[in-house]
Design a protein around this motif. Structure first.
Motif, PDB file in Angstrom:
ATOM      1  N   LYS A 100      10.473 -24.277  68.418  1.00 56.26           N
ATOM      2  CA  LYS A 100      11.747 -24.060  67.726  1.00 56.26           C
ATOM      3  C   LYS A 100      11.523 -23.100  66.562  1.00 56.26           C
ATOM      4  N   ILE A 101      12.553 -22.373  66.210  1.00 58.90           N
ATOM      5  CA  ILE A 101      12.479 -21.410  65.111  1.00 58.90           C
ATOM      6  C   ILE A 101      11.949 -22.075  63.827  1.00 58.90           C
ATOM      7  N   GLU A 102      12.402 -23.329  63.590  1.00 55.97           N
ATOM      8  CA  GLU A 102      11.992 -24.044  62.360  1.00 55.97           C
ATOM      9  C   GLU A 102      10.474 -24.228  62.318  1.00 55.97           C
ATOM     10  N   GLU A 103       9.879 -24.478  63.493  1.00 56.07           N
ATOM     11  CA  GLU A 103       8.424 -24.686  63.525  1.00 56.07           C
ATOM     12  C   GLU A 103       7.679 -23.404  63.155  1.00 56.07           C
ATOM     13  N   VAL A 104       8.198 -22.284  63.640  1.00 51.54           N
ATOM     14  CA  VAL A 104       7.548 -21.003  63.325  1.00 51.54           C
ATOM     15  C   VAL A 104       7.685 -20.725  61.828  1.00 51.54           C
ATOM     16  N   LEU A 105       8.890 -20.931  61.295  1.00 50.25           N
ATOM     17  CA  LEU A 105       9.120 -20.673  59.865  1.00 50.25           C
ATOM     18  C   LEU A 105       8.275 -21.600  58.998  1.00 50.25           C
ATOM     19  N   SER A 106       8.138 -22.839  59.447  1.00 49.96           N
ATOM     20  CA  SER A 106       7.364 -23.802  58.667  1.00 49.96           C
ATOM     21  C   SER A 106       5.878 -23.420  58.677  1.00 49.96           C
ATOM     22  N   LYS A 107       5.375 -22.926  59.804  1.00 49.14           N
ATOM     23  CA  LYS A 107       3.977 -22.484  59.878  1.00 49.14           C
ATOM     24  C   LYS A 107       3.761 -21.283  58.950  1.00 49.14           C
ATOM     25  N   ILE A 108       4.722 -20.355  58.950  1.00 53.70           N
ATOM     26  CA  ILE A 108       4.581 -19.171  58.079  1.00 53.70           C
ATOM     27  C   ILE A 108       4.582 -19.610  56.611  1.00 53.70           C
ATOM     28  N   ASP A 109       5.439 -20.578  56.285  1.00 47.79           N
ATOM     29  CA  ASP A 109       5.502 -21.098  54.915  1.00 47.79           C
ATOM     30  C   ASP A 109       4.143 -21.681  54.508  1.00 47.79           C
ATOM     31  N   GLU A 110       3.558 -22.438  55.440  1.00 49.00           N
ATOM     32  CA  GLU A 110       2.241 -23.054  55.180  1.00 49.00           C
ATOM     33  C   GLU A 110       1.174 -21.961  54.959  1.00 49.00           C
ATOM     34  N   LEU A 111       1.217 -20.918  55.795  1.00 51.96           N
ATOM     35  CA  LEU A 111       0.225 -19.836  55.671  1.00 51.96           C
ATOM     36  C   LEU A 111       0.463 -19.016  54.393  1.00 51.96           C
ATOM     37  N   ASN A 112       1.737 -18.859  54.019  1.00 54.58           N
ATOM     38  CA  ASN A 112       2.056 -18.154  52.761  1.00 54.58           C
ATOM     39  C   ASN A 112       1.401 -18.851  51.578  1.00 54.58           C
ATOM     40  N   LYS A 113       1.382 -20.202  51.638  1.00 52.75           N
ATOM     41  CA  LYS A 113       0.883 -20.995  50.497  1.00 52.75           C
ATOM     42  C   LYS A 113      -0.631 -21.185  50.534  1.00 52.75           C
ATOM     43  N   ASP A 114      -1.247 -20.894  51.674  1.00 53.58           N
ATOM     44  CA  ASP A 114      -2.684 -21.144  51.846  1.00 53.58           C
ATOM     45  C   ASP A 114      -3.494 -19.973  51.258  1.00 53.58           C
ATOM     46  N   ASP A 115      -4.194 -20.233  50.142  1.00 55.66           N
ATOM     47  CA  ASP A 115      -4.922 -19.162  49.456  1.00 55.66           C
ATOM     48  C   ASP A 115      -6.070 -18.582  50.276  1.00 55.66           C
ATOM     49  N   SER A 116      -6.522 -19.324  51.308  1.00 56.48           N
ATOM     50  CA  SER A 116      -7.631 -18.788  52.108  1.00 56.48           C
ATOM     51  C   SER A 116      -7.147 -17.759  53.126  1.00 56.48           C
ATOM     52  N   VAL A 117      -5.824 -17.652  53.288  1.00 55.05           N
ATOM     53  CA  VAL A 117      -5.259 -16.697  54.254  1.00 55.05           C
ATOM     54  C   VAL A 117      -4.793 -15.439  53.515  1.00 55.05           C
ATOM     55  N   ASN A 118      -5.364 -14.280  53.894  1.00 49.57           N
ATOM     56  CA  ASN A 118      -5.008 -13.027  53.217  1.00 49.57           C
ATOM     57  C   ASN A 118      -3.911 -12.250  53.936  1.00 49.57           C
ATOM     58  N   GLY A 119      -3.796 -12.479  55.246  1.00 46.71           N
ATOM     59  CA  GLY A 119      -2.805 -11.710  55.991  1.00 46.71           C
ATOM     60  C   GLY A 119      -2.174 -12.539  57.098  1.00 46.71           C
ATOM     61  N   ILE A 120      -0.890 -12.272  57.354  1.00 42.65           N
ATOM     62  CA  ILE A 120      -0.168 -12.981  58.423  1.00 42.65           C
ATOM     63  C   ILE A 120       0.471 -11.924  59.315  1.00 42.65           C
ATOM     64  N   LEU A 121       0.255 -12.086  60.607  1.00 44.70           N
ATOM     65  CA  LEU A 121       0.804 -11.122  61.562  1.00 44.70           C
ATOM     66  C   LEU A 121       1.521 -11.887  62.669  1.00 44.70           C
ATOM     67  N   VAL A 122       2.770 -11.579  62.896  1.00 37.90           N
ATOM     68  CA  VAL A 122       3.506 -12.207  64.003  1.00 37.90           C
ATOM     69  C   VAL A 122       3.573 -11.177  65.130  1.00 37.90           C
ATOM     70  N   GLN A 123       2.886 -11.477  66.223  1.00 35.95           N
ATOM     71  CA  GLN A 123       2.849 -10.522  67.337  1.00 35.95           C
ATOM     72  C   GLN A 123       4.229 -10.420  67.990  1.00 35.95           C
ATOM     73  N   LEU A 124       4.633  -9.197  68.291  1.00 32.95           N
ATOM     74  CA  LEU A 124       5.917  -8.944  68.955  1.00 32.95           C
ATOM     75  C   LEU A 124       5.671  -8.412  70.364  1.00 32.95           C
TER      76      LEU A 124
END
Ligand code: GUN
Length: 280
Positions: free
Chosen positions: A69-93
């Motif tokens: 569901k869209i909410e699950e994807v958004l929630s994962k991105i939110d988690e990665l945004n807040k995770d200091d060990s993650v420097n980059g986020i890429l959503v493959q299209l």
């Protein structure tokens, strides 16, 4: 016909990336979200992961199932945004069909300082103002690398033809070239009399994703042709241009395979190390 030497360009970019990795006091990490079922995407993701491993960059792949569901994807991105060990986020299209209408919402939910692909509206706005301000999408950056190496660095009076109008390539590339003072035409595969436009362009960038659509007959001498398409046809990887073997024209061309593709992956990792520096 002169062929673009991708290897030389990528070696320079990787030399810079390796310097940045050595200078960094903590590991650099990229999160890739796969919420789609496109066969070519799976190949691109594998290539990106392989390169990340070679560079000593951590790559975390998040695979979503078709019923996500869209909410699950958004929630994962939110988690990665807040995770200091993650420097980059890429959503493959491309995304799964049911998520496609939410593409911009998903891309815009990535914190711009972690937006490795530069596809968020904020990044688009930033580099539209000045190309040094934002993160350029990797394919766009790769095209500029070729242009920097094989074309004069002055675009006043230069005609640039882009056969692609997508968010990923055509729109950002046209914006960047327009900012650099080029005269830009954005076309697509339905454009009438494309050959006429070929004959007046100094730089041609094609990314139809269809392959073997064009020949060089109407391309003018002295021009640079950047072929972004790379697809499999009859077990052969081909670009948008065909018949290049017996071509005697004075044209510079990015071969497929081995042209823009490898430069794009290098540009992606350059974005990642540059973002990780900004996050300090
Ligand atoms: N699909 C094809 N090319 C790309 C790319 O450069 N970035 C993303 N996110 N998806 C793609």
């Amino acid at each position: 016909m002169q062929l673009v030497d991708s290897k030389k360009i990528t070696e320079n970019i990787y030399a810079y990336i390796k310097e940045q990795i050595i200078a960094s006091d903590k590991p650099i990490k990229l999160a890739i979200i796969d919420a789609g079922n496109d066969a070519a995407s799976k190949k691109y993701i594998a290539l990106k992961m392989q390169k990340g491993m070679e560079l000593g960059i951590q790559v975390q792949l998040i695979n979503f199932k078709e019923d996500v569901k869209i909410e699950e994807v958004l929630s994962k991105i939110d988690e990665l945004n807040k995770d200091d060990s993650v420097n980059g986020i890429l959503v493959q299209l491309p995304l799964f069909e049911h998520l496609a209408p939410y593409k911009h919402r998903i891309l815009n939910s990535i914190n711009p300082i972690k937006d490795t692909d530069g596809l968020s509206a904020i990044n688009f706005g930033l580099y539209s103002q000045d190309i040094l301000n934002g993160i350029l999408p990797a394919t766009v950056d790769a095209c500029l690398e070729v242009v920097k190496e094989y074309y004069k660095n002055d675009f006043n009076g230069s005609n640039v033809l882009i056969v692609n109008n997508s968010d990923l390539i055509g729109k950002p590339l046209a914006t960047v070239f327009a900012t650099l003072n080029a005269t830009v035409t954005i076309a697509n595969e339905f454009t009438k009399n494309l050959e006429d436009l070929f004959s007046t362009a100094d730089i041609i960038v094609t990314a139809t994703g269809k392959g073997e659509l064009f020949d060089f007959d109407s391309v003018q001498d002295g021009s640079l042709v950047v072929d972004v398409t790379s697809i499999k046809k009859d077990d052969k990887v081909v670009g948008d241009f065909k018949d290049r073997k017996d071509n005697n024209k004075d044209i510079t061309y990015t071969p497929v395979p081995g042209g823009i593709g490898p430069i794009t992956v290098a540009c992606l990792y350059r974005n990642l190390v540059n973002l990780s520096k900004l996050q300090k």
